[in-house]
Design an enzyme around this catalytic site. Structure first.
Site, PDB file in Angstrom:
ATOM      1  N   GLU A 138     -46.269  48.859 -14.289  1.00 47.64           N
ATOM      2  CA  GLU A 138     -47.664  48.891 -13.839  1.00 47.64           C
ATOM      3  C   GLU A 138     -47.905  50.185 -13.070  1.00 47.64           C
ATOM      4  O   GLU A 138     -46.967  50.949 -12.800  1.00 47.64           O
ATOM      5  CB  GLU A 138     -47.977  47.670 -12.977  1.00 47.64           C
ATOM      6  N   HIS A 260     -59.559  46.175  -8.291  1.00 43.22           N
ATOM      7  CA  HIS A 260     -58.751  46.271  -9.510  1.00 43.22           C
ATOM      8  C   HIS A 260     -59.588  46.984 -10.561  1.00 43.22           C
ATOM      9  O   HIS A 260     -60.756  46.640 -10.769  1.00 43.22           O
ATOM     10  CB  HIS A 260     -58.359  44.873  -9.997  1.00 43.22           C
ATOM     11  N   ARG A 306     -54.006  52.256  -8.306  1.00 47.19           N
ATOM     12  CA  ARG A 306     -55.314  51.627  -8.527  1.00 47.19           C
ATOM     13  C   ARG A 306     -56.487  52.311  -7.873  1.00 47.19           C
ATOM     14  O   ARG A 306     -57.595  52.298  -8.411  1.00 47.19           O
ATOM     15  CB  ARG A 306     -55.265  50.213  -7.971  1.00 47.19           C
ATOM     16  N   HIS A 367     -60.232  42.948  -5.348  1.00 44.96           N
ATOM     17  CA  HIS A 367     -59.025  42.271  -5.828  1.00 44.96           C
ATOM     18  C   HIS A 367     -58.046  41.901  -4.723  1.00 44.96           C
ATOM     19  O   HIS A 367     -57.428  40.841  -4.773  1.00 44.96           O
ATOM     20  CB  HIS A 367     -58.334  43.201  -6.833  1.00 44.96           C
ATOM     21  N   ARG A 402     -52.232  49.113  -1.936  1.00 47.79           N
ATOM     22  CA  ARG A 402     -51.082  48.326  -2.395  1.00 47.79           C
ATOM     23  C   ARG A 402     -50.668  48.733  -3.802  1.00 47.79           C
ATOM     24  O   ARG A 402     -51.517  48.868  -4.692  1.00 47.79           O
ATOM     25  CB  ARG A 402     -51.443  46.839  -2.405  1.00 47.79           C
TER      26      ARG A 402
HETATM   27  P1  FAD Z   1     -53.162  32.437  -2.059  1.00 47.87           P
HETATM   28  O1  FAD Z   1     -52.292  32.236  -3.218  1.00 47.87           O
HETATM   29  O2  FAD Z   1     -54.508  33.032  -2.297  1.00 47.87           O
HETATM   30  O3  FAD Z   1     -53.347  31.023  -1.366  1.00 47.87           O
HETATM   31  C1  FAD Z   1     -54.245  30.855  -0.280  1.00 47.87           C
HETATM   32  C2  FAD Z   1     -54.214  29.396   0.119  1.00 47.87           C
HETATM   33  O4  FAD Z   1     -54.871  29.225   1.372  1.00 47.87           O
HETATM   34  C3  FAD Z   1     -54.925  28.464  -0.844  1.00 47.87           C
HETATM   35  O5  FAD Z   1     -54.143  27.308  -0.985  1.00 47.87           O
HETATM   36  C4  FAD Z   1     -56.226  28.119  -0.114  1.00 47.87           C
HETATM   37  O6  FAD Z   1     -56.772  26.869  -0.444  1.00 47.87           O
HETATM   38  C5  FAD Z   1     -55.740  28.106   1.310  1.00 47.87           C
HETATM   39  N1  FAD Z   1     -56.774  28.276   2.327  1.00 47.87           N
HETATM   40  C6  FAD Z   1     -57.546  29.369   2.567  1.00 47.87           C
HETATM   41  N2  FAD Z   1     -58.356  29.142   3.615  1.00 47.87           N
HETATM   42  C7  FAD Z   1     -58.085  27.890   4.060  1.00 47.87           C
HETATM   43  C8  FAD Z   1     -58.609  27.062   5.088  1.00 47.87           C
HETATM   44  N3  FAD Z   1     -59.584  27.473   5.912  1.00 47.87           N
HETATM   45  N4  FAD Z   1     -58.127  25.799   5.219  1.00 47.87           N
HETATM   46  C9  FAD Z   1     -57.163  25.340   4.388  1.00 47.87           C
HETATM   47  N5  FAD Z   1     -56.627  26.078   3.401  1.00 47.87           N
HETATM   48  C10 FAD Z   1     -57.082  27.334   3.235  1.00 47.87           C
HETATM   49  N6  FAD Z   1     -49.892  40.003  -7.059  1.00 47.87           N
HETATM   50  C11 FAD Z   1     -48.696  40.312  -7.567  1.00 47.87           C
HETATM   51  O7  FAD Z   1     -47.739  40.588  -6.814  1.00 47.87           O
HETATM   52  N7  FAD Z   1     -48.518  40.336  -8.920  1.00 47.87           N
HETATM   53  C12 FAD Z   1     -49.515  40.029  -9.796  1.00 47.87           C
HETATM   54  O8  FAD Z   1     -49.316  40.034 -10.999  1.00 47.87           O
HETATM   55  C13 FAD Z   1     -50.784  39.704  -9.270  1.00 47.87           C
HETATM   56  N8  FAD Z   1     -51.833  39.414 -10.099  1.00 47.87           N
HETATM   57  C14 FAD Z   1     -52.998  38.976  -9.550  1.00 47.87           C
HETATM   58  C15 FAD Z   1     -54.030  38.560 -10.391  1.00 47.87           C
HETATM   59  C16 FAD Z   1     -55.196  38.018  -9.865  1.00 47.87           C
HETATM   60  C17 FAD Z   1     -56.287  37.569 -10.777  1.00 47.87           C
HETATM   61  C18 FAD Z   1     -55.347  37.925  -8.456  1.00 47.87           C
HETATM   62  C19 FAD Z   1     -56.600  37.347  -7.858  1.00 47.87           C
HETATM   63  C20 FAD Z   1     -54.343  38.378  -7.608  1.00 47.87           C
HETATM   64  C21 FAD Z   1     -53.171  38.897  -8.142  1.00 47.87           C
HETATM   65  N9  FAD Z   1     -52.133  39.334  -7.317  1.00 47.87           N
HETATM   66  C22 FAD Z   1     -50.934  39.675  -7.856  1.00 47.87           C
HETATM   67  C23 FAD Z   1     -52.234  39.202  -5.867  1.00 47.87           C
HETATM   68  C24 FAD Z   1     -51.453  37.942  -5.440  1.00 47.87           C
HETATM   69  O9  FAD Z   1     -51.696  36.942  -6.391  1.00 47.87           O
HETATM   70  C25 FAD Z   1     -51.869  37.450  -4.083  1.00 47.87           C
HETATM   71  O10 FAD Z   1     -51.867  38.491  -3.149  1.00 47.87           O
HETATM   72  C26 FAD Z   1     -50.895  36.384  -3.598  1.00 47.87           C
HETATM   73  O11 FAD Z   1     -50.699  35.418  -4.590  1.00 47.87           O
HETATM   74  C27 FAD Z   1     -51.449  35.747  -2.343  1.00 47.87           C
HETATM   75  O12 FAD Z   1     -50.687  34.614  -2.046  1.00 47.87           O
HETATM   76  P2  FAD Z   1     -50.985  33.826  -0.711  1.00 47.87           P
HETATM   77  O13 FAD Z   1     -50.036  32.692  -0.679  1.00 47.87           O
HETATM   78  O14 FAD Z   1     -51.020  34.765   0.422  1.00 47.87           O
HETATM   79  O15 FAD Z   1     -52.495  33.291  -0.904  1.00 47.87           O
HETATM   80  C1  SIN Z   2     -52.318  42.708 -12.647  1.00 49.44           C
HETATM   81  O1  SIN Z   2     -51.685  42.001 -13.413  1.00 49.44           O
HETATM   82  O2  SIN Z   2     -52.925  43.716 -12.980  1.00 49.44           O
HETATM   83  C2  SIN Z   2     -52.374  42.324 -11.203  1.00 49.44           C
HETATM   84  C3  SIN Z   2     -51.156  42.798 -10.542  1.00 49.44           C
HETATM   85  C4  SIN Z   2     -51.343  42.854  -9.057  1.00 49.44           C
HETATM   86  O3  SIN Z   2     -52.470  42.745  -8.541  1.00 49.44           O
HETATM   87  O4  SIN Z   2     -50.331  43.046  -8.375  1.00 49.44           O
END
Ligand code: FAD
Ligand code: SIN
Length: 554
Positions: A138, A260, A306, A367, A402
């Protein structure tokens, strides 16, 4: 309502429910059920009673939608040094090198941990007798180092971790519960405060209760819903950042919101992401006349970081007055595309595009939140017993931009770091405290739900128009005037009416938006994801530093 009694715990762990006022007591409360929250829950010992609170269903968060994968040094020609160097380069001078070292060095261990928890990653063709993990590429990465499960890595991670958590008897899950605010008290042993609990809205039953614990972790994800167009699910409303800020924590680098470059441009697609791995495998960005433009902007062309690609697309769209650019992978064999990107292929077909034949119309969308709640290398915040991990935290890993696929890795590494620290903290701090019941005796049901929906739409529109990919001081000032007004209305509403899920999200979005605007206004240079036409150059002398905001002092 009766007040809870103080319960002092020495050796036993507990889950007490006070039936009179419905206060639940745990050893550890984890707010959020994505990679960070579940990673932490599964790393803590099973003798601890743990609550996981999730605003929607357990799977609904950015983790589930992750496509590209998770970066880790596994290739024999790759090295930790190279991964560090790429991360630091993408971060445009602001990465904390000790954090980069910590995260990158734990890449392989994190992948091994996921495999031990039944995550199935894609492997090389069966002709390879070792059946090693397939690595994709990537933007910003100098080597193939992205481990993935086809193009649905997040689904594979979330589903496997859900299953593990559901099998643990010491973990209680509260789905459809929205944490409203954190509760703290003065820490008699220091000048700072400590966490004692939180107030929670059960959104299905429309009921508010309190929960107490000596340790709470914010794993609430990012804040990209602050923008009109975003790749993120609806839960990404910056709740952890806003709650921590209201409770007295510092936040940093909120101006660095990542866009993104390639989300599908289609009225029904809701900014559906087209993974950067498509460009990693040879996808080209084209103008409507079929010509490439990225080589004009950066020698890494489509695989530049990005910030550069998103800004180039924005520039070309504005220059030519076009509604999108195009991402073309039709020069690869249909068999390759269908086998590497099965989910994307199917989803695009549903929207009427055959990516084996047609270039896909794409636009940038918000993103990832690079800034967040300031933590140390254990995930500890400024409040004793309060931790922040995952996208909601600011650890110094990402700097001003990032690098792709570094964030799930960060979630897992800091989940482990926090789990060790929490165990130590609990050995000296097992006392639970009296929590004042939620008082809503002076508020009534709102007769003006339109205020919430109107302000929600207005906020996301002006953030997109004035605080987007290209900024100016005048636009930021306009946004500041509007957010000040909006926050005043929101506080009036909060004092007078019963809270709802939508209102709580709006309040958190508005508080987070103000942090983004203030941070952007204070950075008078262009660096990484923050680009302002008024200060288009890097200014290392004055701004090679984090933007730190302190509650009550801005
Ligand atoms: P999240 O997975 O967003 O979880 C947040 C949690 O908090 C959820 O359960 C939500 O319900 C809960 N929550 C929020 N507020 C409250 C509240 N007030 N009360 C109770 N619960 C609450 N990163 C990579 O490294 N590789 C990738 O390939 C990649 N692809 C991506 C593709 C997409 C479409 C997106 C959107 C992001 C991508 N990212 C990727 C980024 C990555 O997915 C996220 O940064 C990471 O998964 C965040 O994880 P997290 O556990 O911090 O939060
Ligand atoms: C993607 O698959 O392009 C998302 C990867 C990332 O946000 O880290």
């Amino acid at each position: 309502m009766l007040v809870n009694y103080i319960i002092t715990l020495k050796s036993v762990s507990i889950q007490i429910i006070n039936m009179q006022d419905n206060t639940f007591t745990f050893d550890v409360i984890i707010i959020g059920s994505g990679a960070a929250g579940l990673g932490l829950a599964l790393s803590l010992p099973s003798r601890l009673q743990i609550a996981i609170i999730s605003k929607s269903n357990m799977s609904e968060g950015s983790t589930f939608y992750a496509q590209g994968g998770i970066s880790a040094v596994l290739d024999e020609f790759d090295s930790i040094e190279a991964h560090k160097k790429d991360t630091i380069k993408a971060g445009a001078g602001l990465c904390h090198e000790d954090t980069v070292e910590l995260v990158v060095a734990n890449g392989k261990a994190s992948i091994d941990w996921l495999i031990s928890n039944n995550v199935q990653f894609s492997t090389n063709d069966s002709s390879d007798s070792n059946n090693k993990l397939h690595l994709t590429k990537e933007g910003g990465h100098s080597h193939r180092r992205v481990v993935h499960a086809d193009d649905s890595t997040g689904r594979a991670v979330q589903t496997a971790l859900n299953e593990q958590v559901l099998n643990q008897r010491n973990i209680k899950i509260f789905e459809h519960h929205n944490v409203i605010d954190l509760i703290t008290e003065d820490d008699v042993n220091s000048s700072s405060s400590k966490i004692i609990g939180c107030y929670v809205l059960d959104t299905k039953k429309d009921r508010i209760f309190s929960m107490s614990a000596p340790c709470i972790t914010l794993a609430t994800g990012g804040a990209s819903k602050v923008y009109l167009y975003t790749s993120n699910p609806d839960v990404s409303t910056g709740d952890g950042i806003a709650m921590a800020w209201r409770a007295g924590c510092r936040v940093a680098n909120m101006e660095f919101m990542q866009f993104h470059p390639t989300c599908l441009y289609h009225p029904q697609a809701k900014s559906f992401l087209i993974s950067e791995a498509v460009r990693g495998e040879g996808g080209l960005l084209l103008l409507p006349d079929g010509s490439r433009f990225m080589p004009r902007f950066d020698k890494r062309a489509e695989l530049a970081p990005r910030d550069i690609v998103a800004r180039a697309i924005d520039h070309e769209m504005k220059r030519l007055g076009i509604e999108s650019v195009f991402l073309d992978i039709s020069h690869l064999t249909p068999q390759f595309t269908k086998s590497h990107f099965p989910m994307l292929y199917k989803k695009c077909l549903d929207f009427g595009f055959d990516m084996t034949k047609d270039p896909l119309p794409v636009v940038p969308a918000a993103h990832y939140t690079c800034g967040g709640v300031i933590t140390d290398k254990h995930g500890s915040t400024d409040i004793h017993g309060l931790y922040a991990i995952g996208e909601t935290a600011f650890t110094g890993l990402h700097g001003a931009n990032r690098m792709a696929s570094n964030s799930i890795l960060e979630c897992l590494v800091f989940a482990k770091q926090a789990s060790k620290h929490i165990q130590n903290y609990l050995s000296d701090n097992r006392k639970t405290a009296i929590i004042r019941p939620w008082d809503d005796s002076n508020v009534i049901n709102s007769d003006e739900a339109i205020v919430v929906s109107h302000n929600w739409a207005e906020l996301r529109q002006f953030m997109w128009d004035y605080v987007g990919i290209v900024r100016t001081t005048k636009r930021l000032q306009r946004a500041k005037n509007r957010i000040t007004l909006l926050n005043k209305e929101i506080e009036d509403y909060y004092s007078n009416f019963h809270v709802t899920n939508d209102f709580l999200e709006l309040r958190n979005l508005a508080h987070t938006a103000e942090l983004i605007i203030d941070s952007a206004l204070s950075r008078k240079e262009s660096r990484g994801l923050h680009y302002t036409r008024d200060y288009p150059e890097l200014d290392d002398k004055n701004f090679k530093r984090d933007t730190v905001l302190k509650p009550g002092r801005n």
